[in-house]
Design an enzyme around this catalytic site. Structure first.
Site, short mmCIF file in Angstrom:
data_model
loop_
_atom_site.label_atom_id
_atom_site.label_comp_id
_atom_site.label_asym_id
_atom_site.label_seq_id
_atom_site.Cartn_x
_atom_site.Cartn_y
_atom_site.Cartn_z
CB VAL A 107 -0.94 0.00 1.23
CG1 VAL A 107 -1.91 1.18 1.16
CG2 VAL A 107 -1.69 -1.33 1.33
CB THR A 108 2.64 2.95 -2.79
OG1 THR A 108 1.44 3.38 -3.45
CG2 THR A 108 3.15 1.71 -3.49
CB CYS A 109 -0.94 6.16 -0.37
SG CYS A 109 -2.21 5.01 0.17
CG MET A 110 -1.63 4.59 3.97
SD MET A 110 -3.06 3.83 4.76
CE MET A 110 -2.67 4.09 6.49
CB SER A 111 5.25 3.49 3.88
OG SER A 111 5.54 4.64 3.12
#
Length: 279
Positions: A243-247
């Site tokens: 989940v890239t937006c939340m690392s």
């Protein structure tokens, strides 16, 4: 372009890394606009801000054109029939007033190259730059910014490359597992054994970028471990996802190091490390 300037101003203001290939001279122009003709207190910064664009700046934008102009300046040949004009599409622009009537000669070729570069970086983009810079400074206009060197302002936007994963290991948080579990040991062992370029590819897979804000040592990443169905064959277990937006790394609870290495390698390779990167 005004809204694009606002977007990048917000990125700088909030320390969000946006790896966008703006030429370095754009940052000279932004700081020059911020302070007008007065410059700033520091003489070195002032000199840098008010320096004119040159062949090195042009090389960032069009390396072939920069080589051509350098060759023209260093070894000018008569009979080229050049004038102080530049053609863009079906339009011809004067580089100097009455440029169509001014022939380029060995005596004025340096002035021609200088005028050519000035047209590319200034005259030809004046309207677009005014809109972009107005949006940029609508968000982050500050006298403190005037103390920055153009390369420092660039660094605030594009960040710095990830070069060491150990700081990220120290601040990582876990869900569904503790940091002392064998799975986590296998995970970090796998990452630390990767070549640095591959480590950066993993970080891009996880966060969408292989860079972090300038001056930062690490950003916090989260590792969520999901249980796996023991009835599912090992070869059918899912790959890790991000989940890239939340690392956040969604990591199945693989039963051994070999399987983790294989699955994580495939996850990185299949995506090219792109995640949701800004391309």
């Amino acid at each position: 372009l005004f809204l694009l300037g606002v977007l990048f101003g917000l990125a700088v203001y909030n320390s969000v890394v946006v790896e966008f290939p703006f030429p370095t001279y754009l940052y000279h122009k932004l700081l020059k606009r911020l302070h007008g003709t007065e410059g700033v207190g520091c003489p070195l910064v002032k000199k840098s801000i008010h320096s004119e664009a040159g062949l090195e700046d042009l090389k960032e934008v069009d390396e072939e054109l920069a080589r051509h102009l350098l060759s023209l300046k260093d070894d000018f040949q008569d009979g080229l029939y050049l004038t102080f004009t530049i053609s863009r599409g079906n339009t011809t622009h004067d580089l100097l007033p009455g440029g169509d009537d001014i022939d380029v000669t060995d005596d004025n070729v340096e002035e021609y190259v200088k005028a050519y570069i000035d047209f590319i970086f200034n005259s030809s983009v004046e309207r677009q730059f005014d809109a972009f810079s107005s949006g940029f400074f609508r968000v982050c206009e500050s006298q403190v910014m005037g103390l920055l060197h153009p390369k420092e302002l660039k660094g605030m936007l594009i960040g710095q490359p990830v070069t060491d994963l150990h700081p990220f290991e120290k601040v990582a948080v876990y869900a569904g597992v503790t940091k002392d579990e064998p799975l986590i040991g296998w995970f970090w062992s796998f990452l630390h054994d990767l070549p640095q370029e591959k480590q950066r590819t993993f970080f891009k897979f996880l966060t969408g970028s292989d860079r972090i804000p300038i001056g930062a040592i690490a950003t916090q990443i989260q590792i969520h471990v999901a249980p796996v169905d023991p009835k599912v064959p090992l070869s059918h277990l899912p790959l890790p996802t991000a989940v890239t937006c939340m690392s956040i790394l969604m990591l199945p609870n693989y039963p051994n190091q070999e399987l983790l290495d294989d699955k994580l390698s495939k996850a990185i390779d299949y995506t090219g490390g792109q995640g949701f990167g800004f391309q």
